[in-house]
Write a protein that holds these residues in place. Structure first.
Motif, PDB file in Angstrom:
ATOM      1  N   THR A 180      16.588 -40.601  35.522  1.00  0.00           N
ATOM      2  CA  THR A 180      15.652 -40.696  36.438  1.00  0.00           C
ATOM      3  C   THR A 180      16.092 -40.172  37.799  1.00  0.00           C
ATOM      4  OG1 THR A 180      13.611 -42.059  35.717  1.00  0.00           O
ATOM      5  CG2 THR A 180      12.937 -40.762  37.630  1.00  0.00           C
ATOM      6  N   VAL A 181      16.100 -38.651  39.082  1.00  0.00           N
ATOM      7  CA  VAL A 181      16.594 -38.468  40.339  1.00  0.00           C
ATOM      8  C   VAL A 181      14.982 -38.409  40.811  1.00  0.00           C
ATOM      9  CG1 VAL A 181      18.019 -36.895  41.291  1.00  0.00           C
ATOM     10  CG2 VAL A 181      18.426 -37.492  38.968  1.00  0.00           C
ATOM     11  N   ALA A 182      15.037 -39.823  41.734  1.00  0.00           N
ATOM     12  CA  ALA A 182      13.996 -39.273  42.577  1.00  0.00           C
ATOM     13  C   ALA A 182      14.903 -38.781  44.398  1.00  0.00           C
ATOM     14  CB  ALA A 182      13.150 -40.738  42.887  1.00  0.00           C
ATOM     15  N   ASN A 183      14.030 -38.120  44.614  1.00  0.00           N
ATOM     16  CA  ASN A 183      14.530 -37.953  46.554  1.00  0.00           C
ATOM     17  C   ASN A 183      13.284 -38.028  47.361  1.00  0.00           C
ATOM     18  OD1 ASN A 183      14.427 -35.156  44.507  1.00  0.00           O
ATOM     19  ND2 ASN A 183      14.273 -34.296  46.811  1.00  0.00           N
ATOM     20  N   SER A 184      13.305 -37.461  48.239  1.00  0.00           N
ATOM     21  CA  SER A 184      12.938 -37.777  49.932  1.00  0.00           C
ATOM     22  C   SER A 184      12.871 -35.860  50.135  1.00  0.00           C
ATOM     23  CB  SER A 184      13.244 -38.127  50.912  1.00  0.00           C
ATOM     24  OG  SER A 184      14.692 -38.148  51.390  1.00  0.00           O
ATOM     25  N   GLY A 185      11.938 -35.798  50.803  1.00  0.00           N
ATOM     26  CA  GLY A 185      12.052 -34.372  51.326  1.00  0.00           C
ATOM     27  C   GLY A 185      10.955 -33.342  51.565  1.00  0.00           C
ATOM     28  N   PRO A 186      10.811 -32.751  51.487  1.00  0.00           N
ATOM     29  CA  PRO A 186       9.473 -31.501  52.742  1.00  0.00           C
ATOM     30  C   PRO A 186       8.183 -31.662  50.691  1.00  0.00           C
ATOM     31  CG  PRO A 186      11.022 -29.634  51.073  1.00  0.00           C
ATOM     32  CD  PRO A 186      11.383 -30.820  51.286  1.00  0.00           C
ATOM     33  N   VAL A 187       7.131 -31.494  51.575  1.00  0.00           N
ATOM     34  CA  VAL A 187       5.741 -31.701  50.506  1.00  0.00           C
ATOM     35  C   VAL A 187       5.900 -30.541  49.403  1.00  0.00           C
ATOM     36  CG1 VAL A 187       3.882 -32.120  49.934  1.00  0.00           C
ATOM     37  CG2 VAL A 187       4.153 -33.247  51.763  1.00  0.00           C
ATOM     38  N   PRO A 217       3.682 -28.470  46.803  1.00  0.00           N
ATOM     39  CA  PRO A 217       2.734 -27.945  46.186  1.00  0.00           C
ATOM     40  C   PRO A 217       2.988 -28.729  44.460  1.00  0.00           C
ATOM     41  CG  PRO A 217       3.147 -26.547  47.710  1.00  0.00           C
ATOM     42  CD  PRO A 217       4.119 -26.448  47.590  1.00  0.00           C
ATOM     43  N   GLY A 218       2.315 -28.845  43.980  1.00  0.00           N
ATOM     44  CA  GLY A 218       2.167 -29.665  42.355  1.00  0.00           C
ATOM     45  C   GLY A 218       2.566 -27.600  41.653  1.00  0.00           C
ATOM     46  N   ASP A 219       1.296 -27.569  41.782  1.00  0.00           N
ATOM     47  CA  ASP A 219       1.053 -25.663  41.155  1.00  0.00           C
ATOM     48  C   ASP A 219       2.487 -24.749  41.077  1.00  0.00           C
ATOM     49  OD1 ASP A 219       1.094 -25.259  44.268  1.00  0.00           O
ATOM     50  OD2 ASP A 219      -0.976 -23.876  43.207  1.00  0.00           O
ATOM     51  N   GLN A 220       3.338 -25.502  42.199  1.00  0.00           N
ATOM     52  CA  GLN A 220       4.652 -24.402  42.764  1.00  0.00           C
ATOM     53  C   GLN A 220       5.513 -25.672  42.116  1.00  0.00           C
ATOM     54  OE1 GLN A 220       5.255 -22.082  44.541  1.00  0.00           O
ATOM     55  NE2 GLN A 220       2.950 -21.717  44.210  1.00  0.00           N
ATOM     56  N   PRO A 280       4.053 -37.558  46.778  1.00  0.00           N
ATOM     57  CA  PRO A 280       3.112 -37.334  48.078  1.00  0.00           C
ATOM     58  C   PRO A 280       3.790 -37.848  49.833  1.00  0.00           C
ATOM     59  CG  PRO A 280       2.070 -39.357  46.523  1.00  0.00           C
ATOM     60  CD  PRO A 280       3.506 -39.176  46.249  1.00  0.00           C
ATOM     61  N   GLU A 281       5.024 -38.160  49.706  1.00  0.00           N
ATOM     62  CA  GLU A 281       5.485 -38.246  50.767  1.00  0.00           C
ATOM     63  C   GLU A 281       6.335 -37.052  51.132  1.00  0.00           C
ATOM     64  OE1 GLU A 281       7.151 -41.149  48.637  1.00  0.00           O
ATOM     65  OE2 GLU A 281       5.250 -41.053  48.488  1.00  0.00           O
ATOM     66  N   GLY A 282       6.683 -36.467  49.680  1.00  0.00           N
ATOM     67  CA  GLY A 282       7.264 -35.293  50.033  1.00  0.00           C
ATOM     68  C   GLY A 282       8.953 -35.673  48.626  1.00  0.00           C
TER      69      GLY A 282
END
Length: 371
Positions: A294-301, A303-306, A352-354
């Motif tokens: 698992t790789v989790a990162n912060s960043g820009p929000v 969209p789910g459809d993208q 949700p936070e990006g």
């Protein structure tokens, strides 16, 4: 073309002969089981004068000999009738097959948008037609994706070449160019060459991943991830991203080089598409029959459809922060190809936070076909 027509007619001829043989065999059985027993009964009747109380024939009638003769004539006349009926029935049954062949020839000529659309009734031939329609649809999508990939790859490769050519032409056209100017032009040319080299390496990595796994070695994901994280810490520090790992033993099988490429592209993508005070956390776990990365990162929000679009080649959600474009839109495409080659599963979720959370699940232990 002619050989195909002859083969089709030969199949219809064989079916017609088979149907005719069945019809003729049925006629022969009728004669054998009806006319022959009647002839045997007639032979068993005494030929003497009938008694006074017997009922005598008042007309000629039809005796067993006439019945046998009529049956023989009927069998002779049944031959052309059975052939004609068999030819007609075979033609009706082969009509959907002819439609399949004709449409397949049109599709093979380049009209990949055509479909068979056999419709009703639903039988084995129409099921074959539906299967071929699905196959043609997948081929159409594959060819479109290939053409799109080639066009994008050509554009990405041509851009640095055009920049390099312009840079050299400007430097050579300047009559007042000194050693410092030429040295600066050479440094920019080297940077463009390095950019193109990285792009070619990414394309080769994608091609190698799509080719499939040729070796299955037992490996620990935690060791591979640890090596990748150590090699990326300076890059993460330069961009202000906190790079952390929570690594537990996770033994699986696969191609170490491809899996290292998968991990490296995930980490690079997480660092590149982040923010100044962002973070990247990589974890490895073993849960039952599965090994997870698992790789989790912060960043820009995002969209789910993208999200799914990002796993196709040359797809970028937006330019990298600080206006840089050091990515090629191939990182997640390579991740997807390596995942499919190892028969693993890939799940992605937008935070949700990006940022993104990407999880790859491998089989735990040995590959079933490669103990």
């Amino acid at each position: 073309m002619t050989s195909r027509k002859l083969a089709r007619r030969s199949l219809q001829t064989r079916l017609a002969l088979a149907y005719a043989a069945g019809i003729y065999a049925a006629g022969v059985l009728v004669v054998v089981f009806v006319a022959v027993p009647l002839a045997g009964i007639d032979a068993a009747i005494p030929k003497g004068r009938p008694s006074s109380g017997a009922i005598t024939d008042t007309g000629p009638g039809i005796g067993p000999p006439q019945l046998l003769a009529g049956s023989a004539v009927a069998l002779v006349l049944l031959v052309p009738l059975a052939l004609a009926l068999g030819w007609f029935v075979a033609g009706r049954f082969l009509r959907p097959l002819r439609a399949v062949v004709a449409t397949a020839q049109v599709i093979s000529a380049g009209n990949l948008h055509r479909r068979l659309d056999l419709g009703e009734p639903t039988d084995e031939l129409t099921e074959l037609g539906h299967t071929l329609d699905d196959l043609f649809a997948r081929l159409h999508a594959s060819f479109d994706a290939q053409r799109h990939f080639v066009a994008n790859a050509s554009h990405e490769l041509r851009t640095p070449l055009a920049g390099l050519r312009t840079l050299l032409e400007v430097a050579l056209a300047d009559p007042d160019a000194d050693a410092g100017t030429l040295r600066s032009a050479c440094q920019e040319a080297l940077a463009l060459g390095a950019h193109q080299e990285r792009l070619v390496q990414a394309l080769l990595a994608l091609a190698t991943s799509e080719r499939g796994v040729t070796r299955w070695d037992t490996l620990d994901l935690a060791h591979i991830v640890a090596g990748v994280l150590d090699s990326r810490r300076d890059q993460a520090a330069e961009t202000g991203v906190d790079l952390a790992g929570d690594l537990r033993p996770a033994v699986t099988t696969g191609d170490p080089r491809l899996i290292e490429s998968l991990v490296a592209n995930l980490v690079d993508n997480a660092i590149r598409h982040n923010r100044e005070d962002g973070h990247v956390k990589v974890t490895t776990r073993t849960s039952g029959a599965q090994v997870t990365l698992t790789v989790a990162n912060s960043g820009p929000v995002i969209p789910g459809d993208q999200i799914q679009r990002l796993f196709h080649p040359f797809q970028r959600l937006a330019p990298e922060r600080h206006g840089r474009r050091d990515g090629y839109g191939l990182g997640l495409a390579i991740v997807n190809a390596v995942t499919q080659a190892h028969h693993a599963t890939l799940t992605t979720g937008a935070r949700p936070e990006g940022g993104l959370t990407i999880t790859v699940r491998f089989a735990h232990g040995s590959h079933p076909d490669h103990p």
